[in-house]
Design a protein around this motif. Sequence first.
Motif, PDB file in Angstrom:
ATOM      1  N   VAL A   1       0.877  -1.171   0.000  1.00 27.57           N
ATOM      2  CA  VAL A   1       0.000   0.000   0.000  1.00 27.57           C
ATOM      3  C   VAL A   1       0.908   1.213   0.000  1.00 27.57           C
ATOM      4  N   SER A   2       0.578   2.216  -0.824  1.00 28.55           N
ATOM      5  CA  SER A   2       1.436   3.406  -0.924  1.00 28.55           C
ATOM      6  C   SER A   2       0.606   4.678  -1.045  1.00 28.55           C
ATOM      7  N   THR A   3       1.130   5.746  -0.487  1.00 32.46           N
ATOM      8  CA  THR A   3       0.585   7.072  -0.778  1.00 32.46           C
ATOM      9  C   THR A   3       0.857   7.378  -2.255  1.00 32.46           C
ATOM     10  N   PRO A   4       0.160   8.358  -2.831  1.00 25.88           N
ATOM     11  CA  PRO A   4       0.360   8.683  -4.252  1.00 25.88           C
ATOM     12  C   PRO A   4       1.582   9.582  -4.466  1.00 25.88           C
ATOM     13  N   CYS A   5       2.722   9.165  -3.944  1.00 24.48           N
ATOM     14  CA  CYS A   5       3.921  10.003  -3.989  1.00 24.48           C
ATOM     15  C   CYS A   5       4.717   9.738  -5.265  1.00 24.48           C
ATOM     16  N   GLY A   6       5.370  10.788  -5.752  1.00 25.56           N
ATOM     17  CA  GLY A   6       6.313  10.669  -6.851  1.00 25.56           C
ATOM     18  C   GLY A   6       5.782   9.899  -8.042  1.00 25.56           C
ATOM     19  N   GLY A   7       6.584   8.931  -8.481  1.00 30.35           N
ATOM     20  CA  GLY A   7       6.234   8.158  -9.665  1.00 30.35           C
ATOM     21  C   GLY A   7       5.369   6.945  -9.394  1.00 30.35           C
ATOM     22  N   VAL A   8       4.951   6.741  -8.137  1.00 31.46           N
ATOM     23  CA  VAL A   8       4.176   5.540  -7.807  1.00 31.46           C
ATOM     24  C   VAL A   8       2.869   5.448  -8.598  1.00 31.46           C
ATOM     25  N   PRO A   9       2.024   6.492  -8.621  1.00 31.72           N
ATOM     26  CA  PRO A   9       0.761   6.348  -9.370  1.00 31.72           C
ATOM     27  C   PRO A   9       0.981   6.095 -10.861  1.00 31.72           C
ATOM     28  N   GLY A  10       1.937   6.810 -11.476  1.00 30.46           N
ATOM     29  CA  GLY A  10       2.153   6.683 -12.901  1.00 30.46           C
ATOM     30  C   GLY A  10       2.728   5.351 -13.316  1.00 30.46           C
ATOM     31  N   VAL A  11       3.572   4.773 -12.473  1.00 27.02           N
ATOM     32  CA  VAL A  11       4.262   3.533 -12.832  1.00 27.02           C
ATOM     33  C   VAL A  11       3.529   2.296 -12.313  1.00 27.02           C
ATOM     34  N   MET A  12       2.876   2.407 -11.145  1.00 19.14           N
ATOM     35  CA  MET A  12       2.436   1.201 -10.452  1.00 19.14           C
ATOM     36  C   MET A  12       0.940   1.098 -10.201  1.00 19.14           C
ATOM     37  N   SER A  13       0.164   2.069 -10.619  1.00 20.27           N
ATOM     38  CA  SER A  13      -1.266   2.061 -10.271  1.00 20.27           C
ATOM     39  C   SER A  13      -2.037   0.927 -10.934  1.00 20.27           C
ATOM     40  N   ASN A  14      -1.507   0.348 -12.022  1.00 18.22           N
ATOM     41  CA  ASN A  14      -2.209  -0.740 -12.709  1.00 18.22           C
ATOM     42  C   ASN A  14      -1.857  -2.125 -12.168  1.00 18.22           C
ATOM     43  N   PHE A  15      -0.890  -2.204 -11.261  1.00 17.46           N
ATOM     44  CA  PHE A  15      -0.516  -3.498 -10.704  1.00 17.46           C
ATOM     45  C   PHE A  15      -1.584  -3.976  -9.721  1.00 17.46           C
TER      46      PHE A  15
ATOM     47  N   LYS B   1      -1.962 -11.141  -1.564  1.00 15.18           N
ATOM     48  CA  LYS B   1      -1.496 -11.014  -2.948  1.00 15.18           C
ATOM     49  C   LYS B   1       0.028 -11.121  -2.998  1.00 15.18           C
ATOM     50  N   ASN B   2       0.547 -11.431  -4.176  1.00 12.81           N
ATOM     51  CA  ASN B   2       1.990 -11.612  -4.347  1.00 12.81           C
ATOM     52  C   ASN B   2       2.479 -10.693  -5.470  1.00 12.81           C
ATOM     53  N   SER B   3       3.450  -9.839  -5.144  1.00 15.98           N
ATOM     54  CA  SER B   3       3.943  -8.844  -6.104  1.00 15.98           C
ATOM     55  C   SER B   3       5.207  -9.270  -6.830  1.00 15.98           C
ATOM     56  N   ARG B   4       5.656 -10.512  -6.600  1.00 17.24           N
ATOM     57  CA  ARG B   4       6.918 -10.970  -7.173  1.00 17.24           C
ATOM     58  C   ARG B   4       6.897 -10.926  -8.709  1.00 17.24           C
ATOM     59  N   GLU B   5       5.807 -11.360  -9.324  1.00 18.36           N
ATOM     60  CA  GLU B   5       5.740 -11.379 -10.782  1.00 18.36           C
ATOM     61  C   GLU B   5       5.812  -9.969 -11.366  1.00 18.36           C
ATOM     62  N   ASP B   6       5.139  -9.003 -10.719  1.00 16.83           N
ATOM     63  CA  ASP B   6       5.223  -7.613 -11.172  1.00 16.83           C
ATOM     64  C   ASP B   6       6.667  -7.125 -11.128  1.00 16.83           C
ATOM     65  N   TRP B   7       7.376  -7.498 -10.067  1.00 16.98           N
ATOM     66  CA  TRP B   7       8.785  -7.098  -9.939  1.00 16.98           C
ATOM     67  C   TRP B   7       9.628  -7.754 -11.029  1.00 16.98           C
ATOM     68  N   GLU B   8       9.449  -9.051 -11.235  1.00 19.69           N
ATOM     69  CA  GLU B   8      10.260  -9.773 -12.225  1.00 19.69           C
ATOM     70  C   GLU B   8      10.061  -9.230 -13.636  1.00 19.69           C
ATOM     71  N   ASN B   9       8.870  -8.760 -13.935  1.00 22.37           N
ATOM     72  CA  ASN B   9       8.571  -8.274 -15.286  1.00 22.37           C
ATOM     73  C   ASN B   9       8.968  -6.820 -15.514  1.00 22.37           C
ATOM     74  N   ASN B  10       9.266  -6.094 -14.435  1.00 21.36           N
ATOM     75  CA  ASN B  10       9.465  -4.656 -14.596  1.00 21.36           C
ATOM     76  C   ASN B  10      10.692  -4.072 -13.906  1.00 21.36           C
ATOM     77  N   PHE B  11      11.109  -4.625 -12.786  1.00 20.82           N
ATOM     78  CA  PHE B  11      12.060  -3.903 -11.947  1.00 20.82           C
ATOM     79  C   PHE B  11      13.303  -4.701 -11.569  1.00 20.82           C
ATOM     80  N   THR B  12      13.698  -5.654 -12.399  1.00 26.04           N
ATOM     81  CA  THR B  12      14.926  -6.381 -12.096  1.00 26.04           C
ATOM     82  C   THR B  12      16.148  -5.577 -12.534  1.00 26.04           C
ATOM     83  N   ARG B  13      17.243  -5.897 -11.936  1.00 35.16           N
ATOM     84  CA  ARG B  13      18.516  -5.239 -12.262  1.00 35.16           C
ATOM     85  C   ARG B  13      18.858  -5.396 -13.736  1.00 35.16           C
ATOM     86  N   GLU B  14      18.674  -6.590 -14.277  1.00 34.64           N
ATOM     87  CA  GLU B  14      19.072  -6.864 -15.660  1.00 34.64           C
ATOM     88  C   GLU B  14      18.223  -6.069 -16.655  1.00 34.64           C
TER      89      GLU B  14
END
Length: 360
Positions: A297-311, A337-350
């Motif tokens: 759960v997050s406040t609507p700070c910075g880039g959170v709404p634009g990048v993550m609101s559809n997850f 809920k599990n956010s691992r798949e969202d991370w793997e598809n979008n926010f990995t180092r590689e």
Amino acid sequence: MKVAFVSDFYFPSIGGTQMLCKNIAEYFFEKGHEINIITTFEAERELSKFPYKVIQLQDLNFKASNIFANNGYDHVFFLCDIFSSSYITVDLQQIKKKTIILNLDENVFRWIEQRQGGLTDERVEEIVNKIKEFTNVVSFCKEAPVNKFLDLYNIEYKFIPNFSRDVIQSKDITEKIKGIFPTDKKIIFNHGNIEQRKNQLALIEAFLGSSLTKDYRLFLLGSPRKKDVNAAVYMDKIVNLKKKLDKQNNVVLLKATNKLELIDSMLRLSDVFVLSSLAEGLPLVLLEAMSAGLPWVSTPCGGVPGVMSNFKSGEVLESFKITPESLENSIKKVEGKNSREDWENNFTREICCEKYLELL
């Protein structure tokens, strides 16, 4: 190629910008590039532990410096805030290719918009013209203040999302933690520097005023920055509020910010991550929580709404005002809920570092 990264602070400081810099630098080093880090002096930094060169300076004012001309870098990355002296004072003509990875929070954007704090049109124009000199301008947010600023002044930029290390791969000390901290209830977790911008006080008040205390404890991991008087005062307010309202020890304060094993193991133990900040870019702490699979759960700070609101694995609050009702409803909505798949598809180092590598 010989590549330099300029960052106001660097590891062992582990703020979002510092860790972004460290991850990109290490990825480039693994790909065979010669890496220099240019940053400010840190007494606890052990230079011998870095496989690349870390150049420590008392400040990053480059007006009278030839460090870039003398070292012959092929590419220099500046990771900085809009008013950082590093990129403002450097003679960019000394550098062949240069990339600026820019951060800007809501408060600073408001100052620029309203010309507060002694800002003049001429000063803003000077900053804008300086940014336009860079070969590449990068934002790791969407629809955030930094993007609004860049769009407002017609500055072309690339969007490369922030990313995090995989906390599942780190050392697991959860068994040790279980013997120290109460783990008889489910855990809501928040971590970051203790300061007003992180808004922990409002989170504690909302949590203690809700029925979540029946099933959850709120763990806050963080400390005020050294010598930050305002942060120390804010910490005192948190401690006093806990003494006044938390008779059942449902709020647990853990004093640390840079102990990665502790952070990662707390993420493993937790059930929900809550980001309460009033101002961020695309917060690293939230991405780390997603790498551990936590609903969030997050406040609507910075880039959170634009990048993550559809997850579907998390919930962006409608307002920065955290109420017992909004916190409780949001946490119940994301439970399990599990956010691992969202991370793997979008926010990995590689995924993200390859995009930075293309800039070379």
